[in-house]
Motif scaffolding. Structure first.
Motif, mmCIF file in Angstrom:
data_model
loop_
_atom_site.group_PDB
_atom_site.id
_atom_site.type_symbol
_atom_site.label_atom_id
_atom_site.label_comp_id
_atom_site.label_asym_id
_atom_site.label_seq_id
_atom_site.Cartn_x
_atom_site.Cartn_y
_atom_site.Cartn_z
ATOM 1 N N GLN A 371 0.477 -27.491 27.729
ATOM 2 C CA GLN A 371 1.552 -28.448 27.464
ATOM 3 C C GLN A 371 2.238 -28.044 26.164
ATOM 4 O OE1 GLN A 371 0.073 -32.448 27.139
ATOM 5 N NE2 GLN A 371 2.084 -33.167 26.447
ATOM 6 N N VAL A 372 3.559 -27.803 26.250
ATOM 7 C CA VAL A 372 4.296 -27.399 25.057
ATOM 8 C C VAL A 372 5.127 -28.579 24.581
ATOM 9 C CG1 VAL A 372 5.976 -25.798 24.125
ATOM 10 C CG2 VAL A 372 4.428 -25.047 25.905
ATOM 11 N N SER A 373 5.013 -28.893 23.286
ATOM 12 C CA SER A 373 5.857 -29.982 22.771
ATOM 13 C C SER A 373 6.571 -29.510 21.490
ATOM 14 C CB SER A 373 5.013 -31.215 22.491
ATOM 15 O OG SER A 373 3.956 -30.892 21.623
ATOM 16 N N PHE A 374 7.714 -30.090 21.272
ATOM 17 C CA PHE A 374 8.544 -29.710 20.124
ATOM 18 C C PHE A 374 8.838 -30.946 19.293
ATOM 19 C CE2 PHE A 374 13.027 -28.844 18.585
ATOM 20 C CZ PHE A 374 12.599 -28.121 17.481
ATOM 21 N N LEU A 375 8.540 -30.847 17.994
ATOM 22 C CA LEU A 375 8.743 -31.979 17.084
ATOM 23 C C LEU A 375 9.763 -31.574 16.033
ATOM 24 C CD1 LEU A 375 6.093 -33.583 18.001
ATOM 25 C CD2 LEU A 375 5.766 -33.931 15.549
ATOM 26 N N ASN A 376 10.876 -32.240 16.041
ATOM 27 C CA ASN A 376 11.897 -31.904 15.048
ATOM 28 C C ASN A 376 11.960 -32.985 13.991
ATOM 29 O OD1 ASN A 376 14.059 -31.013 13.641
ATOM 30 N ND2 ASN A 376 15.597 -31.556 15.199
ATOM 31 N N ARG A 377 11.601 -32.629 12.774
ATOM 32 C CA ARG A 377 11.624 -33.604 11.677
ATOM 33 C C ARG A 377 12.809 -33.348 10.745
ATOM 34 N NH1 ARG A 377 5.621 -33.299 11.083
ATOM 35 N NH2 ARG A 377 4.859 -34.901 12.511
ATOM 36 N N LEU A 378 13.706 -32.464 11.145
ATOM 37 C CA LEU A 378 14.891 -32.220 10.321
ATOM 38 C C LEU A 378 16.005 -33.156 10.755
ATOM 39 C CD1 LEU A 378 14.992 -28.314 10.411
ATOM 40 C CD2 LEU A 378 13.997 -29.796 8.665
ATOM 41 N N ASN A 379 16.961 -33.350 9.857
ATOM 42 C CA ASN A 379 18.082 -34.173 10.290
ATOM 43 C C ASN A 379 19.058 -33.315 11.108
ATOM 44 O OD1 ASN A 379 19.917 -32.847 8.642
ATOM 45 N ND2 ASN A 379 19.486 -34.176 6.895
ATOM 46 N N ASP A 380 20.003 -33.964 11.737
ATOM 47 C CA ASP A 380 20.841 -33.271 12.723
ATOM 48 C C ASP A 380 21.835 -32.320 12.072
ATOM 49 O OD1 ASP A 380 19.532 -34.702 14.571
ATOM 50 O OD2 ASP A 380 21.054 -36.293 14.706
ATOM 51 N N ARG A 381 22.161 -32.569 10.834
ATOM 52 C CA ARG A 381 23.163 -31.717 10.190
ATOM 53 C C ARG A 381 22.554 -30.424 9.637
ATOM 54 N NH1 ARG A 381 23.806 -36.425 7.794
ATOM 55 N NH2 ARG A 381 23.143 -35.552 5.807
ATOM 56 N N CYS A 382 21.268 -30.297 9.712
ATOM 57 C CA CYS A 382 20.596 -29.180 9.063
ATOM 58 C C CYS A 382 21.043 -27.838 9.647
ATOM 59 C CB CYS A 382 19.095 -29.325 9.226
ATOM 60 S SG CYS A 382 18.194 -27.962 8.518
ATOM 61 N N ARG A 383 21.394 -26.906 8.742
ATOM 62 C CA ARG A 383 21.759 -25.545 9.169
ATOM 63 C C ARG A 383 21.004 -24.558 8.278
ATOM 64 N NH1 ARG A 383 23.556 -28.277 12.351
ATOM 65 N NH2 ARG A 383 25.628 -28.424 13.332
ATOM 66 N N ILE A 384 20.574 -23.492 8.912
ATOM 67 C CA ILE A 384 19.984 -22.435 8.082
ATOM 68 C C ILE A 384 20.737 -21.140 8.361
ATOM 69 C CG2 ILE A 384 17.697 -23.475 8.041
ATOM 70 C CD1 ILE A 384 16.855 -21.332 10.071
ATOM 71 N N ALA A 385 20.597 -20.176 7.393
ATOM 72 C CA ALA A 385 21.242 -18.880 7.592
ATOM 73 C C ALA A 385 20.259 -17.976 8.324
ATOM 74 C CB ALA A 385 21.615 -18.286 6.241
ATOM 75 N N ALA A 386 20.602 -17.590 9.550
ATOM 76 C CA ALA A 386 19.648 -16.815 10.350
ATOM 77 C C ALA A 386 20.372 -16.076 11.473
ATOM 78 C CB ALA A 386 18.595 -17.743 10.939
ATOM 79 N N ARG A 387 19.624 -15.199 12.135
ATOM 80 C CA ARG A 387 20.129 -14.569 13.346
ATOM 81 C C ARG A 387 19.409 -15.214 14.515
ATOM 82 N NH1 ARG A 387 20.554 -10.285 9.613
ATOM 83 N NH2 ARG A 387 18.308 -10.063 9.545
ATOM 84 N N ALA A 388 20.188 -15.810 15.405
ATOM 85 C CA ALA A 388 19.606 -16.634 16.460
ATOM 86 C C ALA A 388 18.658 -15.817 17.324
ATOM 87 C CB ALA A 388 20.724 -17.232 17.308
ATOM 88 N N GLY A 389 19.074 -14.636 17.719
ATOM 89 C CA GLY A 389 18.253 -13.816 18.608
ATOM 90 C C GLY A 389 16.893 -13.541 17.994
ATOM 91 N N GLU A 390 16.898 -13.179 16.715
ATOM 92 C CA GLU A 390 15.649 -12.841 16.053
ATOM 93 C C GLU A 390 14.746 -14.067 15.906
ATOM 94 O OE1 GLU A 390 17.203 -9.016 13.468
ATOM 95 O OE2 GLU A 390 16.281 -10.710 12.444
ATOM 96 N N LEU A 391 15.379 -15.160 15.575
ATOM 97 C CA LEU A 391 14.612 -16.389 15.409
ATOM 98 C C LEU A 391 13.936 -16.766 16.728
ATOM 99 C CD1 LEU A 391 14.072 -18.198 13.033
ATOM 100 C CD2 LEU A 391 15.922 -19.697 13.791
ATOM 101 N N GLN A 392 14.695 -16.595 17.824
ATOM 102 C CA GLN A 392 14.132 -16.891 19.139
ATOM 103 C C GLN A 392 12.977 -15.952 19.453
ATOM 104 O OE1 GLN A 392 17.553 -16.734 21.676
ATOM 105 N NE2 GLN A 392 17.801 -18.963 21.649
#
Lengths: 504, 307
Positions: A371-392
């Motif tokens: 069972q995979v679950s995802f918990l997001n405790r950040l607010n919705d406006r949160c942005r980070i500097a990253a490369r999406a492909g690599e992060l995935q």
């Protein structure tokens, strides 16, 4: 053994050089000081003799300079005595002579003072009396002869003249006679003392010792030269060794750089290969999705045909098909984006969306018992500097590892949360078998795969670590055997505040 | 290069000035010494705790505010009658030997003898008292470390090296300032040389650099055997160290036994016994006037002119 040899070499060299220094350098210094003290002694003795002659001639009228000279001779001798050497008996001779000379000097001063005094007074009186009787000029002439050379002949003529002085002497005549008699008595004595002083071979002996010492000094200096040569050779040897070591260091540096470049190349290739591998993994999920889409399209196609046959408008069904095709297109776009080789610039993105997407691809490929679950405790406006492909890629790797660590049923939790004011944390927790402590230290090294039977390439975590580092972040792991493992990724500050506002 | 220049000068210059035609030399500048050691030495010099009785200091007999001596014919020391008049401590550093017999070769030796024989120092007690003092340990520490006899002697001697009296009128005269002596003093100086006084009293310290017999022309009335007492040699009978004449005007009374009270009498006796002549009253007066020009300065004041 390898460290023993240089240490031994160094120590023996140190001992050798120290011994040479003690043996030669100090000895030379002492010998040079000995020589210079001898020279000073000769000079001071010459000075003393010169001043004695000046005093005798009446050109010097005080004893300060001879006192100074004999004092200097004494101090030169104490310098000579203080220095070690084989010439100690000769120095002792010098000291004996100097002692004799000092004693004679005291006699000289006392006698000389009397003679000079009487002579000065004689001249004064003789001049005053010279017109009183013809004997006085004659007395003056005889006195000058005697003063010049006090031999018995002049002594006799002077004393004979003295006997012919007129009787019924006045006071001055008495004084003149007294002083003349004093000179008659004391001048030969003064001459004898002066001869004693001038013939004491202090200077000559010092010269003789100096010439003996010179050959000794020569030997020492030759030895010192050899020592200097040894030092020079040692320095050359050290220089050669230094040069050799530097060359080796340079070569090693070049080799290391080459190796590093190769490694980076391989890693970059592997990164791409890994991406493709992930694509393969996604294939079944994608196939599933496309199957669903195709199913829907077929369903709506059938519906549209039926509606056309019934003379109804197929508008709704067709627009549904259009929307479904649009979703398919979107899916393909994202796949393409994932597969594209790295090198993109960092762009602001919402971490939660990226992770959700990756999980969306991945979840269908995992066993159903997990069972995979995802918990997001950040607010919705949160942005980070990253490369999406690599992060995935990071999420895919970690979650897949987590799934492989679970046998049978289990849970994987991905948590996204703020940490401090300028970082966010991504935690990937599983309830699997955990990592043994013996392996946990090397877990991020390439080819350290923990998967049984050579299932993994051993590059997954190494790539993850590299990506995290490229993003300026850090990765850590905590594990308890049979309880589970948690990977924690810390990424630098979001572009906007990622912290959820506190509830009142 | 320098040698060549010196050689040329030697050739060019007339030989006269190189060898002083004057029997007297101006006093050399005071030797450079450690100021702190000298200050410590001065404190010790005036400290009566150095003596066994606790009442006698160096300064008791060598009074710096007068002539550096005690002004008595013979000193009063607790050890009983002392045979010799106290010599001045001023310019003692320039003497070739010390004491009337000239038996001491260094200031160190003199200080030690004075402390042990005349002041009857009890070293154990002195060191204990000085170490317990409020001030001395702090003064000694940076200079000598602990307080010991060697340090005390060295400080005393260092101070004595500063006890010099430059800039007497005679010094200025010898340096070319003719007007530093009055015409009568200049005349006195001429007589001083003419009579032969300067045969013995010569050099920078005007004496103090040779031995001489007392009573060359006629036997001087004294029972003192002179250096014979030290050496036991008959030729040393009645031989004394010739004293320095610097500051002689402020160090009465005179001679080894202090029996001569005035300079006039001293000059007359010297003329009679040493020079074999009888000086006129006028010549004596002139020479005495000259002798007054030998009084130098200590700490900016003429000696004997201290408050």
């Amino acid at each position: 053994m390898t460290s023993f040899r240089p240490t031994f070499l160094l120590l023996s060299m140190l001992i050798l050089l120290t011994a040479m220094y003690r043996y030669t350098a100090l000895e030379v210094r002492h010998a040079v000081r000995f020589a210079s003290a001898l020279t000073a002694l000769r000079l001071h003795d010459a000075e003393l003799n010169r001043d004695l002659l000046l005093l005798r001639g009446g050109d010097l009228l005080h004893y300060d300079s001879i006192n100074h000279a004999i004092g200097q001779i004494r101090s030169d001798l104490s310098t000579l005595t203080a220095l070690p050497g084989e010439l100690a008996p000769q120095v002792e001779t010098l000291k004996r002579m100097a002692r004799y000379k000092a004693a004679q000097l005291e006699r000289f001063k006392s006698t000389h003072a009397l003679v000079r005094n009487s002579f000065a007074y004689f001249l004064h009186l003789q001049e005053a009396l010279t017109d009183e009787a013809p004997v006085f000029p004659a007395l003056g002439a005889a006195m000058l002869q005697f003063m010049r050379r006090p031999d018995p002949r002049h002594q006799r003529s002077l004393s004979d003249l003295l006997d012919t002085l007129p009787a019924g002497k006045n006071g001055r005549g008495t004084h003149l006679e007294a002083h003349t008699r004093l000179i008659l008595q004391r001048l030969p004595e003064l001459e004898e003392i002066l001869a004693n002083l001038l013939t004491t071979p202090l200077g000559i002996t010092a010269t003789r010792i100096a010439s003996v010492h010179e050959s000794h000094l020569d030997t020492l200096q030759k030895r010192a030269d050899r020592f200097r040569l040894a030092l020079y050779l040692t320095a050359i040897l050290l220089l050669a060794y230094l040069f050799h070591a530097l060359r080796r260091l340079q070569r090693a540096h070049r080799r290391l750089g080459e190796e590093m470049r190769q490694r980076l190349d391989t890693e970059r290739q592997l990164l791409q290969a890994r991406k493709m591998e992930a694509m393969g993994t996604f294939a079944s999920g994608i196939a599933h999705d496309f199957n669903n889409l195709l199913g829907s399209i077929r369903g709506y196609g059938v519906l549209a045909r039926e509606q056309l046959e019934n003379g109804q408008s197929p508008y709704h069904a067709l627009s549904r098909i259009e929307a479904i095709v649009g979703r398919g297109h979107e899916l393909i776009q994202r796949l393409l984006q994932f597969a594209r080789p790295g090198g993109d610039d960092l762009t602001p993105l919402a971490p939660a969306a990226v992770i959700e997407e990756a999980l969306g691809f991945l979840t269908p490929t995992l066993p159903e018992a997990i069972q995979v679950s995802f918990l997001n405790r950040l607010n919705d406006r949160c942005r980070i500097a990253a490369r999406a492909g690599e992060l995935q890629q990071v999420i895919v790797n970690l979650v897949r590892n987590a799934a492989e660590a679970i046998e049978g049923e289990g849970k994987i939790t991905v948590t996204l949360e703020p940490a401090g004011s300028d970082t966010i944390l991504i935690r990937v927790h599983d309830s699997g078998r955990g990592i043994p402590p013996s392996r946990i230290e090397r877990i991020f090294e390439p080819f350290a795969s923990g998967k049984p039977g050579g299932l993994g390439t051993g590059l997954g975590l190494a790539i993850v670590q590299r990506i995290v580092r490229d993003h300026g972040g850090r990765i850590g792991v905590e594990s308890e055997p049979d309880r589970g493992t948690e990977f924690i990724i810390e990424l630098p500050k979001g572009l906007k505040s990622c912290r959820r506002p506190k509830k009142p | 290069m320098t040698r060549i220049v010196v050689f040329l000068l030697w050739i060019v210059l007339p030989p006269g000035p190189l060898f002083s035609a004057e029997p007297l030399l101006p006093l050399p500048p005071p030797p450079a010494v450690s100021r702190d050691k000298a200050a410590l030495g001065e404190r010790l010099f005036h400290d009566p705790r150095l003596s066994g009785s606790g009442r006698l200091s160096c300064a008791s007999c060598h009074r710096l505010e007068s002539g550096g001596d005690d002004g008595l014919p013979l000193p009063s020391v607790p050890t009983g009658p002392y045979p010799h008049n106290t010599p001045t401590v001023f310019n003692a550093v320039f003497n070739f030997r010390l004491h009337w017999y000239g038996d001491l070769h260094s200031l160190q030796k003199q200080a030690l003898v004075a402390l042990q024989r005349d002041m009857q120092v009890d070293w154990m007690r002195v060191l204990k008292r000085l170490r317990a003092d409020r001030l001395y340990p702090r003064l000694f520490k940076p200079l000598y470390g602990i307080i010991d006899a060697d340090g005390i002697i060295d400080a005393l001697v260092t101070f004595e090296r500063t006890l010099v009296t430059p800039n007497a009128p005679i010094d200025r005269f010898l340096r070319g300032e003719t007007a530093a002596l009055t015409p009568r003093q200049r005349q006195g100086y001429r007589l001083f040389k003419q009579y032969g006084c300067s045969a013995c009293h010569q050099g920078a310290n005007i004496g103090g650099n040779l031995y001489q017999k007392l009573g060359i022309f006629g036997e001087y009335d004294t029972r003192d055997p002179g250096r014979f007492a030290i050496t036991g040699k008959s030729e040393d009978l009645r031989i004394f160290r010739v004293p320095s004449l610097r500051n002689v005007a402020v160090t009465a009374p005179y001679f080894h036994d202090g029996r001569v009270e005035t300079l006039e009498k001293a000059v007359a006796l010297m003329a009679e016994y040493q020079l074999g002549t009888r000086m006129s009253k006028e010549d004596i007066a002139l020479i005495v006037e000259f002798l007054h020009s030998l009084t130098g300065h200590y700490r900016g004041r003429a000696l004997g002119d201290m408050p």
